[in-house]
Design an enzyme around this catalytic site. Structure first.
Site, PDB file in Angstrom:
ATOM      1  N   HIS A  13      -1.127  21.855  34.257  1.00 53.05           N
ATOM      2  CA  HIS A  13      -0.149  20.975  34.931  1.00 53.05           C
ATOM      3  C   HIS A  13      -0.818  20.384  36.173  1.00 53.05           C
ATOM      4  O   HIS A  13      -0.982  21.059  37.185  1.00 53.05           O
ATOM      5  CB  HIS A  13       1.086  21.776  35.344  1.00 53.05           C
ATOM      6  CG  HIS A  13       2.157  20.947  35.960  1.00 53.05           C
ATOM      7  ND1 HIS A  13       3.461  20.957  35.519  1.00 53.05           N
ATOM      8  CD2 HIS A  13       2.143  20.059  36.988  1.00 53.05           C
ATOM      9  CE1 HIS A  13       4.180  20.123  36.249  1.00 53.05           C
ATOM     10  NE2 HIS A  13       3.389  19.561  37.163  1.00 53.05           N
ATOM     11  N   HIS A  15      -1.393  16.690  38.703  1.00 56.27           N
ATOM     12  CA  HIS A  15      -1.154  15.288  39.080  1.00 56.27           C
ATOM     13  C   HIS A  15      -2.457  14.698  39.597  1.00 56.27           C
ATOM     14  O   HIS A  15      -3.001  15.176  40.588  1.00 56.27           O
ATOM     15  CB  HIS A  15      -0.085  15.194  40.175  1.00 56.27           C
ATOM     16  CG  HIS A  15       1.242  15.736  39.748  1.00 56.27           C
ATOM     17  ND1 HIS A  15       2.219  14.943  39.188  1.00 56.27           N
ATOM     18  CD2 HIS A  15       1.745  17.003  39.764  1.00 56.27           C
ATOM     19  CE1 HIS A  15       3.274  15.698  38.889  1.00 56.27           C
ATOM     20  NE2 HIS A  15       2.998  16.954  39.230  1.00 56.27           N
ATOM     21  N   LEU A  16      -2.935  13.660  38.920  1.00 59.63           N
ATOM     22  CA  LEU A  16      -4.175  13.002  39.366  1.00 59.63           C
ATOM     23  C   LEU A  16      -3.905  11.681  40.072  1.00 59.63           C
ATOM     24  O   LEU A  16      -4.804  11.104  40.659  1.00 59.63           O
ATOM     25  CB  LEU A  16      -5.098  12.717  38.173  1.00 59.63           C
ATOM     26  CG  LEU A  16      -5.933  13.861  37.632  1.00 59.63           C
ATOM     27  CD1 LEU A  16      -6.809  13.357  36.492  1.00 59.63           C
ATOM     28  CD2 LEU A  16      -6.798  14.490  38.712  1.00 59.63           C
ATOM     29  N   ARG A  17      -2.653  11.167  39.960  1.00 56.02           N
ATOM     30  CA  ARG A  17      -2.324   9.821  40.464  1.00 56.02           C
ATOM     31  C   ARG A  17      -3.182   8.782  39.739  1.00 56.02           C
ATOM     32  O   ARG A  17      -3.647   9.011  38.639  1.00 56.02           O
ATOM     33  CB  ARG A  17      -2.494   9.706  41.986  1.00 56.02           C
ATOM     34  CG  ARG A  17      -1.879  10.851  42.798  1.00 56.02           C
ATOM     35  CD  ARG A  17      -0.412  11.035  42.541  1.00 56.02           C
ATOM     36  NE  ARG A  17       0.171  12.038  43.448  1.00 56.02           N
ATOM     37  CZ  ARG A  17       1.261  12.721  43.172  1.00 56.02           C
ATOM     38  NH1 ARG A  17       1.898  12.574  42.022  1.00 56.02           N
ATOM     39  NH2 ARG A  17       1.740  13.585  44.030  1.00 56.02           N
ATOM     40  N   ASN A  41       3.832  11.037  35.820  1.00 56.91           N
ATOM     41  CA  ASN A  41       4.794  10.427  36.767  1.00 56.91           C
ATOM     42  C   ASN A  41       4.104   9.436  37.703  1.00 56.91           C
ATOM     43  O   ASN A  41       4.192   9.531  38.918  1.00 56.91           O
ATOM     44  CB  ASN A  41       5.567  11.495  37.552  1.00 56.91           C
ATOM     45  CG  ASN A  41       4.701  12.370  38.436  1.00 56.91           C
ATOM     46  OD1 ASN A  41       3.519  12.562  38.154  1.00 56.91           O
ATOM     47  ND2 ASN A  41       5.259  12.900  39.504  1.00 56.91           N
ATOM     48  N   LYS A  99       6.825  15.016  28.767  1.00 57.21           N
ATOM     49  CA  LYS A  99       7.347  15.688  29.956  1.00 57.21           C
ATOM     50  C   LYS A  99       8.781  15.276  30.222  1.00 57.21           C
ATOM     51  O   LYS A  99       9.096  14.084  30.265  1.00 57.21           O
ATOM     52  CB  LYS A  99       6.465  15.309  31.152  1.00 57.21           C
ATOM     53  CG  LYS A  99       6.952  15.788  32.508  1.00 57.21           C
ATOM     54  CD  LYS A  99       6.684  17.263  32.715  1.00 57.21           C
ATOM     55  CE  LYS A  99       7.353  17.775  33.980  1.00 57.21           C
ATOM     56  NZ  LYS A  99       6.441  18.035  35.062  1.00 57.21           N
ATOM     57  N   HIS A 136      10.358  19.971  33.668  1.00 55.56           N
ATOM     58  CA  HIS A 136      10.654  20.209  35.087  1.00 55.56           C
ATOM     59  C   HIS A 136      12.052  20.795  35.113  1.00 55.56           C
ATOM     60  O   HIS A 136      13.039  20.073  34.991  1.00 55.56           O
ATOM     61  CB  HIS A 136      10.569  18.909  35.900  1.00 55.56           C
ATOM     62  CG  HIS A 136      10.789  19.150  37.363  1.00 55.56           C
ATOM     63  ND1 HIS A 136       9.792  19.052  38.302  1.00 55.56           N
ATOM     64  CD2 HIS A 136      11.899  19.548  38.049  1.00 55.56           C
ATOM     65  CE1 HIS A 136      10.268  19.357  39.494  1.00 55.56           C
ATOM     66  NE2 HIS A 136      11.557  19.657  39.372  1.00 55.56           N
ATOM     67  N   HIS A 174       5.870  25.193  36.271  1.00 58.55           N
ATOM     68  CA  HIS A 174       5.879  25.689  37.660  1.00 58.55           C
ATOM     69  C   HIS A 174       7.113  26.532  37.975  1.00 58.55           C
ATOM     70  O   HIS A 174       7.911  26.185  38.848  1.00 58.55           O
ATOM     71  CB  HIS A 174       5.734  24.541  38.668  1.00 58.55           C
ATOM     72  CG  HIS A 174       6.536  23.294  38.391  1.00 58.55           C
ATOM     73  ND1 HIS A 174       7.886  23.300  38.177  1.00 58.55           N
ATOM     74  CD2 HIS A 174       6.168  22.001  38.316  1.00 58.55           C
ATOM     75  CE1 HIS A 174       8.311  22.068  37.985  1.00 58.55           C
ATOM     76  NE2 HIS A 174       7.278  21.256  38.054  1.00 58.55           N
ATOM     77  N   LEU A 219       8.287  20.771  45.065  1.00 53.94           N
ATOM     78  CA  LEU A 219       9.437  20.985  44.176  1.00 53.94           C
ATOM     79  C   LEU A 219       8.957  21.526  42.837  1.00 53.94           C
ATOM     80  O   LEU A 219       8.000  20.982  42.297  1.00 53.94           O
ATOM     81  CB  LEU A 219      10.193  19.668  43.977  1.00 53.94           C
ATOM     82  CG  LEU A 219      10.954  19.178  45.212  1.00 53.94           C
ATOM     83  CD1 LEU A 219      11.460  17.762  45.016  1.00 53.94           C
ATOM     84  CD2 LEU A 219      12.117  20.119  45.545  1.00 53.94           C
ATOM     85  N   ASP A 247       0.002  22.348  39.384  1.00 57.64           N
ATOM     86  CA  ASP A 247       0.912  21.352  39.965  1.00 57.64           C
ATOM     87  C   ASP A 247       0.308  20.764  41.236  1.00 57.64           C
ATOM     88  O   ASP A 247       1.044  20.384  42.156  1.00 57.64           O
ATOM     89  CB  ASP A 247       2.304  21.934  40.244  1.00 57.64           C
ATOM     90  CG  ASP A 247       3.349  20.835  40.440  1.00 57.64           C
ATOM     91  OD1 ASP A 247       3.076  19.682  40.067  1.00 57.64           O
ATOM     92  OD2 ASP A 247       4.428  21.135  40.976  1.00 57.64           O
ATOM     93  N   HIS A 251      -0.493  13.965  48.125  1.00 59.29           N
ATOM     94  CA  HIS A 251       0.176  12.909  48.895  1.00 59.29           C
ATOM     95  C   HIS A 251      -0.616  12.799  50.189  1.00 59.29           C
ATOM     96  O   HIS A 251      -1.063  13.817  50.723  1.00 59.29           O
ATOM     97  CB  HIS A 251       1.619  13.299  49.241  1.00 59.29           C
ATOM     98  CG  HIS A 251       2.554  13.350  48.078  1.00 59.29           C
ATOM     99  ND1 HIS A 251       3.153  12.227  47.553  1.00 59.29           N
ATOM    100  CD2 HIS A 251       2.980  14.391  47.319  1.00 59.29           C
ATOM    101  CE1 HIS A 251       3.930  12.579  46.539  1.00 59.29           C
ATOM    102  NE2 HIS A 251       3.836  13.886  46.366  1.00 59.29           N
ATOM    103  N   ALA A 263       7.288  15.591  48.507  1.00 58.04           N
ATOM    104  CA  ALA A 263       7.118  16.930  47.923  1.00 58.04           C
ATOM    105  C   ALA A 263       5.791  16.993  47.186  1.00 58.04           C
ATOM    106  O   ALA A 263       5.475  16.097  46.398  1.00 58.04           O
ATOM    107  CB  ALA A 263       8.253  17.208  46.947  1.00 58.04           C
TER     108      ALA A 263
HETATM  109  O1  DOR Z   1       6.147  19.029  44.514  1.00 57.62           O
HETATM  110  C1  DOR Z   1       6.067  18.279  43.540  1.00 57.62           C
HETATM  111  N1  DOR Z   1       5.288  17.182  43.546  1.00 57.62           N
HETATM  112  N2  DOR Z   1       6.791  18.557  42.454  1.00 57.62           N
HETATM  113  C2  DOR Z   1       6.855  17.720  41.403  1.00 57.62           C
HETATM  114  O2  DOR Z   1       7.556  18.023  40.473  1.00 57.62           O
HETATM  115  C3  DOR Z   1       6.158  16.431  41.444  1.00 57.62           C
HETATM  116  C4  DOR Z   1       5.037  16.443  42.360  1.00 57.62           C
HETATM  117  C5  DOR Z   1       4.472  15.075  42.670  1.00 57.62           C
HETATM  118  O3  DOR Z   1       4.276  14.286  41.758  1.00 57.62           O
HETATM  119  O4  DOR Z   1       4.210  14.807  43.851  1.00 57.62           O
HETATM  120 ZN    ZN Z   2       4.200  18.586  38.790  1.00 59.87          ZN
END
Ligand code: DOR
Ligand code: ZN
Length: 346
Positions: A13, A15-17, A41, A99, A136, A174, A219, A247, A251, A263
């Protein structure tokens, strides 16, 4: 014990953006992991196979030269996802799941699912095509307390999905509570869960320690100490249904340290080392390799990686910040000492 060598791990799990942010983070993951499930996402989200294939190409192009890292793609479910989208994903060797973000649950989830009943035909098709549903698991109704959202989601939604689609493979992503640990334990081989390093290492006090700590806000939000203990127990006990999923969610420092901070915790920089810290707290490394490198691959029906990754006991200081476009990135445990360091991978 001063050295740990495990089969090259995977991050189930991540996130690479997207460019130009992805370029700042992808090497951190590729240095430690063989593969990762790449969260969809983005804005706009990765909704179709064409979106996923284009995103995959951008990730491959952003990897450091000589990297063997493999991105595993997943689609973002919306109210309008079609059975045809799922059929196409099922036929793609690059797409491993879809997802479910309940609309409004988290970052870039506005296009997520507003009513689970609308997805019944999609779930049926996923079950048929053996795609993994990544969930999620948080209820989003405003009257549900933020610390109860996971438990309420189990009761109101997950039980129903599991009952109606008993052979749909589901990863409860998560997880943060004893309730989720118990629910997964009581399940069967079609249900598993990922656990992040931060939920193994912090409880909710960390968000308020001496003031508001935006870099500990994610989150699902961290819960009470007894929940952290339950997660640590599940991860370290060697049970096949629990595996690593960081996860890691970058940011920028500016977006985190704001009146309405985003988050997400950036853990990819030190991910395997953080999991090693957690297993050290549990006092038992005997199942470290299973959790990091075996259970997830087995659940996803993929071969385990062929290489290895070694860590040595070695005190080192996590940097205060890392480069990130137009700002900087504050990694989890910034300015703190860790006791394990990745020394080599092959
Ligand atoms: O803390 C989080 N950040 N929870 C998520 O489910 C998404 C993630 C994000 O994409 O920043
Ligand atoms: Zn996530």
């Amino acid at each position: 014990m001063n050295k740990l060598t495990i089969i090259t791990p995977d991050d189930w799990h991540l996130h690479l953006r997207d460019s130009p942010f992805m370029e700042a983070v992808v090497a951190d993951t590729a240095r430690q992991f063989g593969r990762a499930i790449i969260m969809p996402n983005l804005s706009p989200p990765v909704r179709s196979c064409a979106d996923a294939m284009a995103y995959r190409q951008r990730i491959l192009a952003a990897l450091p030269a000589q990297s063997h890292f493999t991105p595993l793609m997943t689609l973002y479910l919306t109210d309008n996802t079609s059975v045809e989208d799922i059929q196409a994903a099922g036929e793609s060797e690059f797409i491993h799941g879809a997802k479910l973000y309940p609309a409004g649950a988290t970052t870039n989830s506005a296009a997520g699912v507003t009513d689970l009943a609308k997805l019944d035909r999609v779930f049926e098709a996923m079950q048929e095509h053996r795609l993994v549903l990544q969930v999620h698991g948080e209820a989003t109704a405003p009257e549900v307390d933020i610390f109860d959202r996971e438990k309420v989601f189990i009761e109101q939604s997950l039980c129903r999905i599991r009952k109606d689609f008993p052979e749909l493979r589901i990863v409860f992503e998560h997880i943060t509570t004893l309730d989720a640990v118990e629910y997964v334990r009581a399940g069967d081989g079609f249900l598993a869960a990922t656990i992040t390093p931060h939920h193994l290492l912090i409880n909710r006090n960390a968000i308020f320690q001496g003031g508001i700590r935006p870099h500990h806000y994610c989150l699902p939000v961290a819960k009470r100490e007894r929940h952290r203990q339950a997660l640590l127990d599940a991860a370290s006990a060697g049970e096949a249904r629990f595996f690593a999923g960081t996860d890691s969610a970058p940011h920028s420092k500016d977006a985190k340290e704001a009146a309405c901070g985003c988050a997400g915790i950036y853990s990819a920089h030190t991910a395997v080392e953080l999991y090693a810290e957690a297993f050290e707290l549990a006092g038992d490394f005997s199942n470290f390799e299973k959790f990091m490198s075996c259970n997830g691959a087995d659940f996803y029906g993929l071969p385990q990686n062929s290489g290895t990754l070694s860590l040595a006991r070695n005190e080192w200081l996590v940097p205060d910040s890392l480069p990130y476009p137009d700002s900087s990135l504050v990694p989890f445990r910034a300015g703190e000492t860790l006791h394990w360091k990745v020394v080599d991978g092959e």
